[in-house]
Write a protein that holds these residues in place. Sequence first.
Motif, mmCIF file in Angstrom:
data_model
loop_
_atom_site.group_PDB
_atom_site.id
_atom_site.type_symbol
_atom_site.label_atom_id
_atom_site.label_comp_id
_atom_site.label_asym_id
_atom_site.label_seq_id
_atom_site.Cartn_x
_atom_site.Cartn_y
_atom_site.Cartn_z
ATOM 1 N N LEU A 50 0.804 -1.153 -0.050
ATOM 2 C CA LEU A 50 0.139 0.009 0.145
ATOM 3 C C LEU A 50 0.780 1.237 0.052
ATOM 4 N N GLY A 51 0.782 1.816 -1.092
ATOM 5 C CA GLY A 51 1.587 3.328 -1.187
ATOM 6 C C GLY A 51 0.860 4.382 -1.100
ATOM 7 N N LEU A 52 1.578 5.588 -0.354
ATOM 8 C CA LEU A 52 1.165 6.798 -0.616
ATOM 9 C C LEU A 52 2.089 7.579 -0.971
ATOM 10 N N LEU A 53 1.186 8.436 -2.343
ATOM 11 C CA LEU A 53 2.183 9.609 -3.032
ATOM 12 C C LEU A 53 1.667 10.815 -2.993
ATOM 13 N N ASP A 54 2.746 11.533 -2.257
ATOM 14 C CA ASP A 54 2.353 13.046 -2.404
ATOM 15 C C ASP A 54 1.844 13.350 -3.801
ATOM 16 N N THR A 55 0.883 14.433 -3.954
ATOM 17 C CA THR A 55 0.448 14.714 -5.210
ATOM 18 C C THR A 55 1.148 15.774 -5.868
ATOM 19 N N ARG A 56 2.025 16.322 -5.067
ATOM 20 C CA ARG A 56 2.989 17.266 -5.770
ATOM 21 C C ARG A 56 3.891 16.433 -6.888
ATOM 22 N N TYR A 57 4.061 15.096 -6.777
ATOM 23 C CA TYR A 57 4.925 14.226 -7.652
ATOM 24 C C TYR A 57 4.178 13.462 -8.617
ATOM 25 N N VAL A 58 2.870 13.688 -8.631
ATOM 26 C CA VAL A 58 1.987 12.947 -9.513
ATOM 27 C C VAL A 58 2.552 13.140 -10.900
ATOM 28 N N GLY A 59 2.865 14.320 -11.276
ATOM 29 C CA GLY A 59 3.335 14.938 -12.726
ATOM 30 C C GLY A 59 4.613 14.214 -13.232
ATOM 31 N N MET A 60 5.459 13.836 -12.312
ATOM 32 C CA MET A 60 6.585 13.189 -12.702
ATOM 33 C C MET A 60 6.547 11.784 -13.156
ATOM 34 N N LEU A 61 5.368 11.278 -12.750
ATOM 35 C CA LEU A 61 4.831 9.859 -13.353
ATOM 36 C C LEU A 61 4.055 10.125 -14.677
ATOM 37 N N GLY A 62 3.938 11.087 -15.175
ATOM 38 C CA GLY A 62 3.205 11.236 -16.454
ATOM 39 C C GLY A 62 1.645 11.435 -16.568
ATOM 40 N N GLU A 63 1.281 11.624 -15.092
ATOM 41 C CA GLU A 63 -0.174 11.445 -14.884
ATOM 42 C C GLU A 63 -0.443 13.067 -14.529
#
Length: 138
Positions: free
Chosen positions: A49-62
């Motif tokens: 179960l992972g938690l991703l800071d939304t500030r980094y979503v764009g780095m994933l191409g999303e």
Amino acid sequence: MLRGVANVRYHTSDLEAAKRWYTELLGIEPYFNRPEYAEFRIGDYSHELGLLDTRYVGMLGEHASSDPGPAGVVAYWHVDDVQQTFKRLLSMGASKLEEPRDFGEGFIGATVVDPFGNVLGIMDNPHYVEVLSGQNTD
């Protein structure tokens, strides 16, 4: 071919608060920590179960969703007592999305929205218990 769940990722605009909330819920600390991401191994199969800071979503191409409210896939996590777990989640600040209901044939499930806007599904799933006990090897 799909072989099983490798990772379920939730997004949060407050990673530290999300880590505290999920640590309380799960009773364990994340085993993996970075400034943008934390991960827990949970359950009988050590699912991630992972938690991703939304500030980094764009780095994933999303792209972060601009739509208000929960959307997307619901991952149901097996629990032994849906009613008790549902009440606990609500007491911890989650909000009701779908009250516990019987899906038939022994499947009982519910969904909440965690304090960070993610849909969290819980389910008493007879197949999970069968596989765990070695009764069903399909």
